[in-house]
Motif scaffolding. Structure first.
Motif, mmCIF file in Angstrom:
data_model
loop_
_atom_site.group_PDB
_atom_site.id
_atom_site.type_symbol
_atom_site.label_atom_id
_atom_site.label_comp_id
_atom_site.label_asym_id
_atom_site.label_seq_id
_atom_site.Cartn_x
_atom_site.Cartn_y
_atom_site.Cartn_z
ATOM 1 N N THR A 170 1.004 -1.143 -0.020
ATOM 2 C CA THR A 170 0.218 -0.205 0.248
ATOM 3 C C THR A 170 0.952 0.782 -0.199
ATOM 4 O O THR A 170 0.635 2.556 -0.901
ATOM 5 C CB THR A 170 -1.586 -0.476 0.566
ATOM 6 N N ALA B 179 2.232 1.483 -3.255
ATOM 7 C CA ALA B 179 1.578 1.851 -4.301
ATOM 8 C C ALA B 179 0.740 3.032 -4.143
ATOM 9 O O ALA B 179 0.802 3.749 -5.287
ATOM 10 C CB ALA B 179 -0.244 1.015 -4.323
ATOM 11 N N GLN C 212 -2.563 -7.400 -1.858
ATOM 12 C CA GLN C 212 -2.202 -6.581 -2.741
ATOM 13 C C GLN C 212 -3.377 -6.069 -3.658
ATOM 14 O O GLN C 212 -3.272 -5.246 -4.307
ATOM 15 C CB GLN C 212 -1.897 -7.589 -3.780
ATOM 16 N N ALA D 251 -3.927 -2.559 -1.389
ATOM 17 C CA ALA D 251 -3.173 -1.469 -2.121
ATOM 18 C C ALA D 251 -4.115 -0.575 -3.356
ATOM 19 O O ALA D 251 -3.862 0.475 -3.105
ATOM 20 C CB ALA D 251 -1.335 -2.143 -2.658
#
Length: 311
Positions: A17, A20, A173, A176
């Motif tokens: 996160t 990202a 994932q 994020a």
């Protein structure tokens, strides 16, 4: 224009996160994470958290307060002048002064389908309970424990043999991606908030070492869920005699199987084990100080013959 974000997180779960948000063009003006902890082979070295290490690679200022009881810590947080705080597995309870210490408040990425599994161990508890789905939720934080209104939800199916580690990686994932979308919509003034339901509240208590031992007297489904919910950490375990000495063995993978016998009895050469009802086949194991091994490889070095009762 990009948001000025304070990111608050600690474990590896939080790192995607952080990366990202930085990759989406937001200005990460500060990172807050847990202080370095003793680690290394002998526990003598202070180790920075995964988020701390990631922030340094991104050249972001890092702060590691023990808590926010000190008025000076709270004042320093507010003085950063951020637009929003993003919190993912930080590990500290945040006082209201911190939750309101940015222009737009604080948003949390939480690894469950709230209000189910509020609290510390939502990934493990979901699998241990036999849930068929989980997910990530972005919510605006309030003074309660994971009680704030929800902005975004991303659901994930929990496969029959999925472990907590596998779900952890998937949710990391997805979380994020969800947070990047949430911050884009927040910046655009288009992030709706929906209060959580009052029904279906469950709390995901921290995993206690006392609940990690496998009880083969339970139903096979419960044993299987217990094993995969604690894999890879802290790991469910049984005791068996190896070279005349009782030894703990961690089980890091299992699947449901056919068979019956005394609870804990090894039924075949594939390490199928009888439960109170049904059976499980143990697929991945680890001796103390050893590497995780597939069962076939494990049994080559550590034979556990048919008829042995695991306890």
């Amino acid at each position: 224009m990009a948001l000025r974000i304070i990111f608050m997180g600690t474990p590896e779960f939080s790192v995607p996160t952080l990366a990202a948000l930085a990759g989406a063009g937001h200005q990460i003006v500060a990172v807050y994470t847990q202080p370095p902890r003793p680690g290394g082979r002998r526990g003598l070295d202070l180790q920075k958290s995964p988020v701390h290490q990631a922030a340094e690679k991104l050249d972001i200022p890092v702060f590691t307060p023990v808590n926010f009881k000190d008025p000076a810590e709270r004042a320093a947080f507010r003085a950063i002048g951020a637009d929003v705080a993003v919190v993912v597995a930080y590990g500290l309870l945040l006082p209201e002064e911190i939750l309101g210490g940015t222009r737009l408040g604080a948003y949390n990425g939480h690894a469950s389908l709230l209000p189910r599994w509020r609290g510390a161990a939502p990934i493990q508890r979901a699998i241990m309970a036999g849930d068929r789905e989980s997910g990530m939720m972005v919510m605006k934080m309030d003074k309660g424990l994971d009680t704030g209104p929800v902005a975004l939800t991303r659901k994930v199916e929990i496969a029959h043999d999925m472990t907590a580690g596998e779900l952890h990686d998937r949710l990391s994932q997805i979380g994020a991606e969800a947070m990047v979308e949430a911050m884009a919509r927040l910046e655009a003034g288009d992030l709706p908030l929906t209060p959580q339901a009052s029904e279906g509240v469950l709390y995901a208590a921290k995993i206690d070492k006392g609940e990690t031992r496998i009880s083969f007297t339970r139903d096979a489904h419960d044993v299987h869920n217990h094993i995969r919910g604690l894999a890879p950490f802290p790991g469910a375990w049984f005791e068996v005699e190896i070279n005349g000495k009782a030894e703990r063995v961690k089980v890091l993978g299992s699947t449901l199987a056919e068979g019956q016998g005394r609870p804990g009895e090894v039924l075949d050469e594939h390490l199928t084990v009888a439960c109170g009802k049904g059976a499980v086949r143990l697929t991945r194991l680890q001796r103390a100080g050893g590497k995780p091994l597939a069962t076939t490889e494990f049994l080559r070095g550590t034979p556990i013959p048919r008829g042995v009762v695991l306890a």
